[in-house]
Design a protein around this motif. Structure first.
Motif, PDB file in Angstrom:
ATOM      1  N   THR A 264       0.845  -1.195   0.000  1.00  0.00           N
ATOM      2  CA  THR A 264       0.000   0.000   0.000  1.00  0.00           C
ATOM      3  C   THR A 264       0.877   1.240   0.000  1.00  0.00           C
ATOM      4  OG1 THR A 264      -1.682  -1.151   1.289  1.00  0.00           O
ATOM      5  CG2 THR A 264      -1.814   1.231   1.248  1.00  0.00           C
ATOM      6  N   VAL A 265       0.524   2.203  -0.828  1.00  0.00           N
ATOM      7  CA  VAL A 265       1.185   3.507  -0.809  1.00  0.00           C
ATOM      8  C   VAL A 265       0.113   4.573  -0.653  1.00  0.00           C
ATOM      9  CG1 VAL A 265       3.209   2.865  -2.168  1.00  0.00           C
ATOM     10  CG2 VAL A 265       1.170   3.643  -3.331  1.00  0.00           C
ATOM     11  N   VAL A 266       0.499   5.682  -0.027  1.00  0.00           N
ATOM     12  CA  VAL A 266      -0.391   6.823   0.100  1.00  0.00           C
ATOM     13  C   VAL A 266       0.119   7.883  -0.874  1.00  0.00           C
ATOM     14  CG1 VAL A 266      -1.354   8.558   1.644  1.00  0.00           C
ATOM     15  CG2 VAL A 266      -0.831   6.284   2.512  1.00  0.00           C
ATOM     16  N   VAL A 267      -0.764   8.294  -1.786  1.00  0.00           N
ATOM     17  CA  VAL A 267      -0.387   9.224  -2.847  1.00  0.00           C
ATOM     18  C   VAL A 267      -1.113  10.541  -2.625  1.00  0.00           C
ATOM     19  CG1 VAL A 267      -0.349   9.604  -5.338  1.00  0.00           C
ATOM     20  CG2 VAL A 267      -0.104   7.299  -4.440  1.00  0.00           C
ATOM     21  N   ASN A 268      -0.353  11.637  -2.620  1.00  0.00           N
ATOM     22  CA  ASN A 268      -0.916  12.973  -2.468  1.00  0.00           C
ATOM     23  C   ASN A 268      -1.125  13.561  -3.859  1.00  0.00           C
ATOM     24  OD1 ASN A 268      -1.816  15.266  -1.152  1.00  0.00           O
ATOM     25  ND2 ASN A 268       0.221  16.187  -1.121  1.00  0.00           N
ATOM     26  N   VAL A 269      -2.384  13.829  -4.217  1.00  0.00           N
ATOM     27  CA  VAL A 269      -2.713  14.383  -5.532  1.00  0.00           C
ATOM     28  C   VAL A 269      -3.111  15.845  -5.351  1.00  0.00           C
ATOM     29  CG1 VAL A 269      -4.266  14.213  -7.515  1.00  0.00           C
ATOM     30  CG2 VAL A 269      -3.453  12.143  -6.386  1.00  0.00           C
ATOM     31  N   GLU A 270      -2.414  16.732  -6.057  1.00  0.00           N
ATOM     32  CA  GLU A 270      -2.725  18.163  -5.975  1.00  0.00           C
ATOM     33  C   GLU A 270      -3.463  18.601  -7.227  1.00  0.00           C
ATOM     34  OE1 GLU A 270       0.471  20.829  -5.313  1.00  0.00           O
ATOM     35  OE2 GLU A 270       0.672  20.293  -3.206  1.00  0.00           O
ATOM     36  N   ARG A 271      -4.408  19.509  -7.022  1.00  0.00           N
ATOM     37  CA  ARG A 271      -5.099  20.117  -8.161  1.00  0.00           C
ATOM     38  C   ARG A 271      -5.195  21.605  -7.899  1.00  0.00           C
ATOM     39  NH1 ARG A 271     -10.766  20.666  -6.942  1.00  0.00           N
ATOM     40  NH2 ARG A 271     -11.170  19.775  -4.883  1.00  0.00           N
ATOM     41  N   ARG A 272      -5.283  22.375  -8.960  1.00  0.00           N
ATOM     42  CA  ARG A 272      -5.371  23.833  -8.846  1.00  0.00           C
ATOM     43  C   ARG A 272      -6.747  24.282  -9.289  1.00  0.00           C
ATOM     44  NH1 ARG A 272       0.481  25.365 -11.428  1.00  0.00           N
ATOM     45  NH2 ARG A 272       1.683  24.268  -9.858  1.00  0.00           N
ATOM     46  N   ILE A 273      -7.364  25.124  -8.463  1.00  0.00           N
ATOM     47  CA  ILE A 273      -8.675  25.659  -8.804  1.00  0.00           C
ATOM     48  C   ILE A 273      -8.654  27.173  -8.646  1.00  0.00           C
ATOM     49  CG2 ILE A 273      -9.900  23.569  -8.095  1.00  0.00           C
ATOM     50  CD1 ILE A 273     -10.748  25.138  -5.561  1.00  0.00           C
ATOM     51  N   LYS A 274      -9.587  27.805  -9.302  1.00  0.00           N
ATOM     52  CA  LYS A 274      -9.704  29.254  -9.201  1.00  0.00           C
ATOM     53  C   LYS A 274     -10.721  29.584  -8.118  1.00  0.00           C
ATOM     54  CE  LYS A 274     -10.401  33.292 -12.087  1.00  0.00           C
ATOM     55  NZ  LYS A 274     -10.718  33.781 -13.416  1.00  0.00           N
ATOM     56  N   HIS A 275     -10.334  30.431  -7.178  1.00  0.00           N
ATOM     57  CA  HIS A 275     -11.242  30.820  -6.097  1.00  0.00           C
ATOM     58  C   HIS A 275     -12.381  31.648  -6.689  1.00  0.00           C
ATOM     59  CE1 HIS A 275     -12.780  32.653  -2.410  1.00  0.00           C
ATOM     60  NE2 HIS A 275     -12.149  31.694  -1.755  1.00  0.00           N
ATOM     61  N   PRO A 276     -13.639  31.308  -6.360  1.00  0.00           N
ATOM     62  CA  PRO A 276     -14.761  31.995  -7.003  1.00  0.00           C
ATOM     63  C   PRO A 276     -14.873  33.478  -6.665  1.00  0.00           C
ATOM     64  CG  PRO A 276     -15.538  30.493  -5.293  1.00  0.00           C
ATOM     65  CD  PRO A 276     -14.075  30.270  -5.443  1.00  0.00           C
ATOM     66  N   LEU A 277     -14.432  33.880  -5.480  1.00  0.00           N
ATOM     67  CA  LEU A 277     -14.574  35.276  -5.071  1.00  0.00           C
ATOM     68  C   LEU A 277     -13.295  36.074  -5.288  1.00  0.00           C
ATOM     69  CD1 LEU A 277     -16.498  37.299  -3.734  1.00  0.00           C
ATOM     70  CD2 LEU A 277     -15.581  36.595  -1.531  1.00  0.00           C
TER      71      LEU A 277
ATOM     72  N   ASP B  69     -10.690  35.286  -7.269  1.00  0.00           N
ATOM     73  CA  ASP B  69     -10.082  35.090  -8.584  1.00  0.00           C
ATOM     74  C   ASP B  69      -8.587  34.770  -8.490  1.00  0.00           C
ATOM     75  OD1 ASP B  69     -12.440  35.396  -9.913  1.00  0.00           O
ATOM     76  OD2 ASP B  69     -12.175  37.538 -10.290  1.00  0.00           O
ATOM     77  N   LYS B  70      -8.256  33.977  -7.501  1.00  0.00           N
ATOM     78  CA  LYS B  70      -6.872  33.599  -7.273  1.00  0.00           C
ATOM     79  C   LYS B  70      -6.770  32.080  -7.431  1.00  0.00           C
ATOM     80  CE  LYS B  70      -3.430  33.785  -3.599  1.00  0.00           C
ATOM     81  NZ  LYS B  70      -3.162  34.197  -2.211  1.00  0.00           N
ATOM     82  N   ILE B  71      -5.667  31.597  -8.011  1.00  0.00           N
ATOM     83  CA  ILE B  71      -5.444  30.166  -8.169  1.00  0.00           C
ATOM     84  C   ILE B  71      -4.963  29.606  -6.833  1.00  0.00           C
ATOM     85  CG2 ILE B  71      -4.177  28.378  -9.406  1.00  0.00           C
ATOM     86  CD1 ILE B  71      -6.124  29.908 -11.165  1.00  0.00           C
TER      87      ILE B  71
END
Length: 121
Positions: free
Chosen positions: A61-74, A76-78
Motif C-alpha cells: 500500500t502507498v499513500v499518494v498525495n494528488v494536488e489540483r489547482r482551482i480558481k477561487h470563485p470570489l 479570482d486567485k489560483i
C-alpha cells in the motif's frame, strides 16, 4: 451507466418493461442479448490521477498525495487543493517521493480503491 446508441423503439420498450417487472440485472442481460455486441454498451472509463507518494509503510500500500489547482470563485486567485489516496502497489517497490499514476479500480480494502499503474511520470 449504460449508453445506448442505436436500438429500435420496440427493443427499448421491452427493456424498460423488463427493468420494472424484473431485476435490473435481468434487464441488462436482456439488453445485451438484444444488441448482441459490446460496442453499444460500455462502462464508465476509469479515472487516472498523478501524484507524489508520501508514505509506503503499509504492506503493498502507498499513500499518494494528488494536488489540483482551482480558481477561487470570489478572490479570482489560483489555489491548490490536495487529497491523499491509498493505492495498491503489487510489487511493493514504490518509494517515498516518487511521482506515480494511479487508476481507479474495484475496492481492494476499506480505504484502497486505487491501483498504481505507472512509476516516474
Amino acid at each position: 451507466m449504460i449508453f445506448i446508441h442505436v436500438i429500435s423503439n420496440k427493443m427499448l420498450l421491452m427493456c424498460i418493461m423488463c427493468f420494472f417487472f424484473f431485476k435490473q440485472k435481468t434487464a441488462y442481460e436482456m439488453l445485451r442479448s438484444l444488441v448482441g455486441s459490446e460496442m453499444c454498451i460500455r462502462d464508465r472509463p476509469k479515472r487516472i490521477l498523478q501524484g507524489t507518494v508520501v508514505s509506503n509503510k503499509g504492506d503493498k500500500t502507498v499513500v499518494v498525495n494528488v494536488e489540483r489547482r482551482i480558481k477561487h470563485p470570489l478572490l479570482d486567485k489560483i489555489i491548490r487543493r490536495s487529497k491523499k489516496y491509498h493505492a495498491h502497489d503489487e510489487s511493493n517497490t514504490i518509494q517515498v517521493g516518487e511521482t506515480v499514476r494511479i487508476e481507479e479500480c474495484r475496492p481492494i480494502s476499506k480505504l484502497k480503491t486505487w491501483r498504481v499503474v505507472g512509476g516516474e511520470a
